[in-house]
Structures are given as C-alpha cells and as structure tokens.
Design a protein around this motif. Sequence first.
Motif: not given
Length: 701
Positions: A23-25, A8-20, A38-49
């Motif tokens: 991320a949605l929240a 109920p507080d926050l939901a996140v989604w992401r799409l990735d390819d080699a260029r970009q 933007g350019p690809p984010l590490p998978q380790s990034d916490d999208l909620r943060a």
Amino acid sequence: MTKPNLQPDLAVWRLDDARQTLALAARAGRLPCVIYWGPPLPQSDDLRALAHAQHLDVTGGMLDDTPDLSLCPEVSSGFPGQPGLRLRDAAGQPLRSRFAICDAAASATHITITANDPDLGLTYLAEVTLDPDTHVLRLQSTLTAERPVHVSWLAAPVLPASQYASEMIDFAGRWCGEFRPVTTPWSAGIRSRDNRTGRTGHEHFPGLIVPDTGTTNTAGAAAAFHYGWSGGHAMIAEELPDGRRQLQFGHATDTYPGPATLFQSAPLYAVRSDTGLNGCATAFQRHLRDRILATDPAQPRPVHYNCWEAVYFDHDLSTLTDIATRAHALGAERFVLDDGWFGLRDDDTTSLGDWAIDARKYPDGLTPLIAHVHSLGMNFGLWFEPEMINADSDLARAHPDWVLGPADQLRGRQQLVLNMALPQVRAYLFDRISAILGDNAIDYVKWDHNRVLPFPDATQTYGTYALLDALRAAHPTVELETCASGGGRIDFGILERTQRVWLSDSNDALERLRIQHDAALFLPASVTGSHVGPRHCHTSGRVLSMSLRAWVAAQRQMGFEMDPRELTEDEAATLLQVTTWWKANRHWRMQADILRLDSADPAILAEQQLARDGARFVVFAGHSATSDQIAPRPLRLTGLDPTARYRVTLVNRADLVGLSRGQTALKDGPLEASGQWLMQAGLLLPWSFPGTIWVLDGERL
C-alpha cells in the motif's frame, strides 16, 4: 489502467496477491510512501485511515512534522537520511528537487507515479509491478531533465525495512568463495555498500535479506531484495534517528554518463515471506526461471562437460576427441572447448581480442572436433572473453584507443578491458563472434569476464548488454553462459540475456556445497552449473571422493570438469551411476523449489528439493565438518502435507561405512511416515565421516 482520485490531501494505491498487500499513500501531492507491505489486507480496510495511523508523533529534537520516507526521499523536504537522488547542474551546482505528482495510474498489478519539478525542469517516474504468481515486486525509477544534468545517485524506488528485524544479511565473497552471508545488526546509522569493480562482483552480490527476529529458513517473516544490474551497484540500509529504516539500491555512485537528460535505475526485485527465508528464496527462484530466463522449460537441461581443467591451453585434436568420447560414455551431453583455441593463445598473456581460430592447433578449423562431438550426440560449446584484450594482440596494436582506461594501468590476469561504450568496438566484436558462430555448428557459448574494470562505468555495462542482445537476435538458438572467473557476474540483469551461470571456479565439492546452499537464496537449480572436478582439486589442494564430488554436482545443473582419463574404474562407475540418476530425475528437479533445511547440527548443510506439485522430493545432507556430538541429530524436513504419507529411501546406500553399526530405519530399507512426523520429529541419518553426503528420495503415497 484506472486513475485514482488525486485529492490534494491524500491519495492511496494498493497491489494485492495471495501472499501480500503493498500500500502506498501520498500526502498533499508529494511523492508517495509505502505505508504497508505485509500479509494480505482485507479489501474493506480504509487505506486513508491506515495512512493516518502510520503518521509519527513529534517530540523534542524533531522537526515540526516528519519528513516523508518516500519512494525517492528528498533533501528539500528536510529528510534526515540519505536522499534517493543526488544531482548537479551542468555547472556543478547541487540541485535539490521538490517533486509533486502530476500523474498516476494503477491496475491490479502495476502502479506508475509521475512527478515533476517545473522549477528545475525535472520529471521523476516510479514504476512498481507485482507478479501475482511468483509474488515478486519489480521496482524501477527514471529521471528525465529538460537540460543536461549530472546524476551521482539515483535509487530504485525506496522501500522501508522492518522494525521487527534485529539483523540484516547481505553477501560478500571472493574468487572461489562466492555468496558468503554477512550478518549485521541493525543500529542507528548506515550500512553502505558501494561496489566499484564495474561488474556484479564476487565481493558484493547485489542482494539483501531482512528477517524479522527469530526467523529461520523454514519459519518466520522476512523480506529480500536483489538489484538486477551487471555493473557496480550501491546499497544503503539506514536507520534514521526517529527509528524508521530505509533500503536503497542503485548503480554505483558517480557511474552514470554525464551530463545527460535521461537516467534510469536497474530493476529492484523485492519479495516478502511468512514462511522463513525459503519463502523469499523460492519466489526468486521461480521468478528467475519462469519470467527472466530465455529457456524452454520443456527442454531437458544437458549434462555438461568442460575441458578446461583437463587440458588448459594445450589443445590437441586427438586428445580432445578422446576426452569427448570418454565424457560421452560417462553421460555428458554437451562438450565445451574452453580457452586456448584462437589467435596464438598458448597462455594468458596473449591474443585476447584476436577472435580467429588458431591454425597451428586446428589446421582444418574446428570442424573435425565439432563433427566428432556431434557424432556422439552431444552439443558443442565454445569459450569467449569478448570484453577483454591482451596488450600482446593484433587488435591492441591496431586499436590502442579501444582500451578502457590509461595505458599504464594495472593489468588483471595479464589483460586490459575493451571500451564497450564505443559502437566500433561492439561492431568489431559482433562481426568476429558472429562469423565464428555462423561458420561453425556451435550450440553454446561460455562468455567469460576475468578482470575488474579500471574504474566503474555504467556505459560499459550498457554496451555489453547491447552486444549480447545483438548476438542473441542473430543467433537465437545459441545458449549463453555467464562466467566471470566463476561467480563474478551473476545477477538478474545478465540473466535476461544468458541461460546458465558458472557459479564458482572452485571445483572443491565441500566449498561448492556451501556456495550452492547460499546461492539458492536467489538462484534455481536449472540455471546453476555445478561440475565434478578433478580428484586433486586445483583450487584447494584437497583430494575428495568421487561420491561427494558427483552428488554435490548433481544438486544443480550437472557437469564434469576434469580429465576423464584419470578416473579409476570405481570412480567412473560411481560417476556414471550418479549421472544416470540425475538424468532420470531432471524432468521434475529442474523445476523444483530448493528449500534450505534448518539443521540441528551445524556441521550438516542440508536442502530439500520439492516438486511443484509436492509429490516428489529429494534431500541432500552434506557433512561439511566434524560434528560436536557422536550420533547424528535428527533433520527436519519442510513444505510437506502434514496428513499425507511419504516413502523415503536412502539413494546412496552404497556409501555406508563399517563404523556405522546401528540398525537405523533408512539403512534397513525405505521409511514410511506422515508429513507431520518428517517435519516435526525429523529423519535420523546414518553415521558418516565428514566430507560425505547423504541423498534421500521421497515420494508422496
């Protein structure tokens, strides 16, 4: 698909390819916002943060929280800018949606968000798809209602614009002057475009580019957008009081049929780049060529001949067979019979809608001409303008009720518009066109559209799409060209149903040099028709050399549109030489990327067509105006391997003139250099007059 945890507080989604990464929240079950593109984010990034990090501060003059710039910004949230949806109930009262997510699904390439407003009986669907090979995003929105409603505006899913950009580039134009870039500074408020001509339009191509400050063709960050719709469209580029920026695309306002219970935007195609405008351009070029067009890439694109500027309405079998024979001798592989073959069509005042072969001009039908064309080994094409009607026609006299708009409306090119929303109109056109295609060995149709609508109406476009889809299903081997007085209907929507565009009615090679240069931001060479026009250009009055006319046409899908009987021996020899070169290189060039070059001399319009494997390239450098300095400035290439060596050859060395007296490397013979040299030091071209073009062939050693 997997379903994320809809906290109920926050939901996140992401799409990735080699260029970009996209991320949605979504906060508290509301419609999601784009928090990163933007350019690809590490998978380790916490999208909620990261979503929390994107939350704006609040200060004086603001609400106590920041309203969401969501995929569909809502009035009910207190959003201070233009909403993504404007609608009324059946009685005309405004409705203010308050959507909450009821379902969401995601895969590696696709996100679907479903939200509803139970109080108003509305459901909103946003779909976002990423093509990991072309790097193009496809976004589309759908609204359904339990009871009929009126929708005046439904945006495709809304994206934020970069706050590192100082300008935006969209496109204006006119007949014979399409794809004119318009650069506008970002500032507080709106740049709004509402194209109400009822077709894509020369005036407002449905595209936008947002480059970060300092971005060039070959370097820097940029995002680009295209609304794939063949009717009138609207665009909103808005900077809010808090500094955020939003981009909206949709159908032209108030053009949806209504009231209704189902509404859908066209697809919005979006792409970003860290390699300048070319990164966006090549993504669009590849996506259109490889994903949207219904063509076989292994099938060579034919050299095209169109007889319009040779004979106009004056059709004579012996003349046309002579012209076809001459065109074939020059290298043509397709012959297109243009306007004037049907009804009593001796000028543009009569017979549109009467799709029957004119027995006065063709007493034995089209068969003798088609047989002659096929005997030469050429394909045969035929011109139609199905959506239009002349008041002086049997069809108009029999069915005045089939005309779109009032009887006393202004004409356009002496013609009216058929109401394509009517099933009986589409059935009539299908029967007549299908009979012509079925009774004659026709390989190609040039589908024209020579006037704007009396008023914008989305159902006109839906009807045209339905007719095209039916004809393609019935005649799957017939190729279709989209033409609308040249480039008046070029978009990814019409190109789902056609295979070639007639870019402009201008056959002035200098004008087409610029039009082609700017259209390459969206269109590949394989779809873009470009023809060698008459010596005396009918649209500009200029007289230009055959070398310039032929090489400019050779930049794209090559064709001729002049009377071959006018050619001198030298002109014919030059045209045959260029056409032969085009055929020898089309196997790789029609799949190549078109890279616009950053010329240090504004008088030079230059592009580099680079093979997909990087092993070949060709540079076209057109001298479109008089240079300020005496000697040519160096021209930097792009996209090469810095460590590889390349051989560069001046293809049209025969065009050197006596005033070019120096001993430059390209004049003396092939130049060999590293990719780094060619991209940093650049090439020094021979001196040339304005109104000329240099062509350079490159190969990796």
